[in-house]
Design an enzyme around this catalytic site. Structure first.
Site, PDB file in Angstrom:
ATOM      1  N   ASN A 154       0.791  -1.237   0.000  1.00  0.00           N
ATOM      2  CA  ASN A 154       0.000   0.000   0.000  1.00  0.00           C
ATOM      3  C   ASN A 154       0.822   1.286   0.000  1.00  0.00           C
ATOM      4  O   ASN A 154       0.354   2.306  -0.478  1.00  0.00           O
ATOM      5  CB  ASN A 154      -1.034  -0.017   1.125  1.00  0.00           C
ATOM      6  CG  ASN A 154      -0.404  -0.060   2.489  1.00  0.00           C
ATOM      7  OD1 ASN A 154       0.679  -0.622   2.662  1.00  0.00           O
ATOM      8  ND2 ASN A 154      -1.063   0.517   3.468  1.00  0.00           N
ATOM      9  N   GLY A 230       2.582  -5.466   7.327  1.00  0.00           N
ATOM     10  CA  GLY A 230       1.590  -6.188   6.544  1.00  0.00           C
ATOM     11  C   GLY A 230       0.471  -6.676   7.433  1.00  0.00           C
ATOM     12  O   GLY A 230       0.170  -6.067   8.463  1.00  0.00           O
ATOM     13  N   GLU A 250       4.541  -4.242  12.178  1.00  0.00           N
ATOM     14  CA  GLU A 250       3.655  -3.092  11.941  1.00  0.00           C
ATOM     15  C   GLU A 250       2.444  -3.645  11.199  1.00  0.00           C
ATOM     16  O   GLU A 250       2.544  -4.000  10.017  1.00  0.00           O
ATOM     17  CB  GLU A 250       4.356  -2.043  11.060  1.00  0.00           C
ATOM     18  CG  GLU A 250       5.462  -1.279  11.746  1.00  0.00           C
ATOM     19  CD  GLU A 250       4.948  -0.150  12.634  1.00  0.00           C
ATOM     20  OE1 GLU A 250       3.711   0.013  12.779  1.00  0.00           O
ATOM     21  OE2 GLU A 250       5.783   0.563  13.199  1.00  0.00           O
ATOM     22  N   LEU A 251       1.295  -3.734  11.881  1.00  0.00           N
ATOM     23  CA  LEU A 251       0.160  -4.474  11.319  1.00  0.00           C
ATOM     24  C   LEU A 251      -1.063  -3.557  11.145  1.00  0.00           C
ATOM     25  O   LEU A 251      -0.916  -2.352  11.064  1.00  0.00           O
ATOM     26  CB  LEU A 251      -0.137  -5.666  12.223  1.00  0.00           C
ATOM     27  CG  LEU A 251       1.110  -6.523  12.561  1.00  0.00           C
ATOM     28  CD1 LEU A 251       0.790  -7.563  13.616  1.00  0.00           C
ATOM     29  CD2 LEU A 251       1.680  -7.169  11.308  1.00  0.00           C
ATOM     30  N   CYS A 284      -3.126   1.659   6.666  1.00  0.00           N
ATOM     31  CA  CYS A 284      -3.382   0.968   7.932  1.00  0.00           C
ATOM     32  C   CYS A 284      -4.064   1.880   8.936  1.00  0.00           C
ATOM     33  O   CYS A 284      -4.630   1.409   9.908  1.00  0.00           O
ATOM     34  CB  CYS A 284      -2.080   0.418   8.492  1.00  0.00           C
ATOM     35  SG  CYS A 284      -0.752   1.581   8.334  1.00  0.00           S
ATOM     36  N   GLU A 377     -10.573  -5.130   9.796  1.00  0.00           N
ATOM     37  CA  GLU A 377      -9.965  -4.047   9.020  1.00  0.00           C
ATOM     38  C   GLU A 377     -10.499  -4.117   7.590  1.00  0.00           C
ATOM     39  O   GLU A 377     -10.271  -5.105   6.892  1.00  0.00           O
ATOM     40  CB  GLU A 377      -8.442  -4.223   9.012  1.00  0.00           C
ATOM     41  CG  GLU A 377      -7.724  -3.128   8.276  1.00  0.00           C
ATOM     42  CD  GLU A 377      -6.215  -3.367   8.189  1.00  0.00           C
ATOM     43  OE1 GLU A 377      -5.800  -4.540   8.077  1.00  0.00           O
ATOM     44  OE2 GLU A 377      -5.464  -2.390   8.229  1.00  0.00           O
TER      45      GLU A 377
END
Ligand code: NAP
Length: 474
Positions: A154, A230, A250-251, A284, A377
């Site tokens: 992204n 991701g 990092e989610l 995110c 999400e």
């Protein structure tokens, strides 16, 4: 503007390597091939680790690392439009948003250069204990070793920059695996790092089957840190499989924002309409859940919905496009199904919905908390808006998620702002700005299911180094 297909090799040990197999990279908007990339696998990943190991054995002094980082920032600036077009072509990101991403990548490299120059340990006040009398104590920061980096589709340029630049600042060689759908921006950054004078082995870039490359990262003991951005499923799996490595995650998030009754409705609606749908919600921290105190609810919707409907949906290459496609047909089908499920459960569709090949900016109201568009999400251009009876209820509902990356509140009251910042269980709380806000020097990262680290060069460099204590008897 039609992109021309170009072929790109992998980067291993300072050489551009072809493997005989190619992956087509397609525009998510038109389906056209916008590039071809050599396909690597476990063998190429091991060769990359061999090269990284050799690089680590010949440390680069901090001032040289800083100089290279500054040069890369300059090269991104010099080739700004090429970088933006590459992001836009491969990710389907509207070109004006892609230009912002390219500029942010320059900042990320610039901030990392500063960190390289000031990387230092600290003095320990040894004489504060009797045992320390006559001793001098201090720490030095040493690179952790080889960093394996995995990045998502992204932000194919700036999220790669957030891995490569701090790793170089910290003195760590990198093996990068970018997202298979969007490796071209990462390859451009690799080209700039080469042009900036990065010696062989310090950056190696492999594109190919994720699990095959990921297996090598997990199993090879030379990899000391895996930095992953991701989805949670992949991230937590990597951490479980590599308990002896640092695995930095990092989610995702399901970003809430609270609109207090004392907030300026027009300003709030304008900021949220502009930010909730940037890159079709595929950020995110894209605004997903809006909780409005009941006295402002109707006025908010009256201001918000027309602004959402006014967003221009279409070709990401057009300068005036606000919202482009989502990344692929699977994502489109999933998002459309989640919207339909929410509607079937009683939610009201106030704007948007699926329209041919695109999901238009979608607003759902009165959505139950157990709907996927609320508790999972979405990662698409969908927001839900619900009325709440109090700030307490809004905070409870905002916190009622497994995620904890970033949240926001709009209010005219300092007391409400500070109280909310205290009680919202997220890695970041943004007041009177859309919680989609991120600037690249900030400590950025989530708690709970959203991750276990902070990015932003100053914080990432700390993660990528180890503190060594030195004690000297005088
Ligand atoms: P993803 O499917 O998890 O993919 C991310 C990366 O992981 C890709 O490079 C992918 O490779 C790779 N991967 C997939 N399976 C793997 C495996 N078994 N072993 C090793 N690597 C593997 O996520 P995405 O769809 O690209 O990105 C969307 C997610 O990222 C969302 O949840 C979003 O919230 C999150 N995100 C978080 C942040 C943050 O800073 N917190 C920022 C941006 C995005 P392939 O492409 O080859 O499959």
């Amino acid at each position: 503007m039609a992109a021309t297909a170009t072929e790109r090799a992998l980067l291993i040990d300072g050489e551009w390597v072809e493997t005989g197999e190619w992956l087509d990279i397609r525009s998510p908007y038109s389906g056209d091939v916008v590039g071809r990339v050599a396909k690597g696998g476990a063998n190429e990943t091991r060769q990359a680790l061999d090269a990284a190991e050799r690089a680590l054995a010949k440390p680069l002094p901090a001032h040289k690392r800083a100089e290279i980082l500054v040069k890369v920032a300059g090269l991104i600036g010099k080739n700004h439009e090429e970088v933006a077009r590459t992001i836009s072509d491969e990710a389907g990101k509207p070109i004006k948003t892609a230009r912002v991403e390219a500029s942010r990548a320059m900042s990320t490299y610039t901030f990392a250069a500063v960190e390289a120059r000031k990387l230092a340990g600290e003095m320990i006040p040894m004489e504060s204990a009797q045992a320390g009398e006559g001793k001098l104590g201090f720490t030095i920061r040493k690179p952790i070793g080889i960093v394996a980096a995995i990045s998502p589709f992204n932000f194919p340029c700036n999220l790669v920059a957030h891995k490569l630049a701090p790793a170089l600042a910290a003195g760590c060689p990198v093996v990068l695996k970018p997202a298979s759908q969007t490796p071209l921006s990462a390859l451009l950054l690799a080209r700039f790092e080469q042009e900036a004078g990065l010696p062989a082995g310090w950056l190696n870039l492999i594109v190919g089957p994720a699990s095959e490359i990921g297996d090598v990262f997990v199993e090879d003991e030379r990899v000391k840190l895996i930095t992953f951005t991701g989805s949670g499923g992949v991230g937590w799996m990597l951490q479980e499989r590599a308990p002896r490595k640092r695995v930095k995650l990092e989610l995702g998030n399901s970003t809430p924002v609270i609109v207090a009754a004392d907030a300026n409705v027009e300003t709030t609606a304008a900021k949220l309409a502009a930010n909730a749908f940037a890159f079709a919600g595929q950020s995110c921290i894209s605004v997903q859940r809006i909780y409005v105190e009941r006295p402002s609810y109707d006025a908010f919707l009256q201001s918000f919905v027309p602004r959402v409907e006014a967003l221009k949906v279409g070709d990401p290459a057009d300068d005036d496009t606000d919202v482009g496609p989502v990344i692929d047909a699977d994502a489109r089908t999933r998002i459309a199904a989640w919207i339909a499920e929410a509607q079937a459960a009683g939610a009201k569709l106030l704007a948007g919905g699926e329209d041919g090949g695109l999901i238009k900016p979608t607003v759902l109201a009165e959505v139950a908390d157990d709907q996927k568009v609320s508790c999972d999400e979405v990662f698409g251009p969908v927001v839900i808006v619900n009325a709440v009876d109090s700030i307490d209820e809004a905070i409870d509902r905002a916190n009622g998620t497994r995620f904890g990356l970033q949240a926001g509140i709009f209010t005219a009251s300092l007391d409400t702002a500070l109280n909310s910042a205290d009680r919202l269980e997220f890695g970041g709380v943004v007041v009177n700005e859309a919680p989609t806000f991120r600037s690249d020097q900030m400590p950025y990262g989530g708690i709970k299911a959203s991750g276990n680290t902070k990015e932003g060069p100053a914080w990432a460099v700390r993660e990528m180094t180890e503190e060594r204590l030195v004690v000297i008897q005088r």
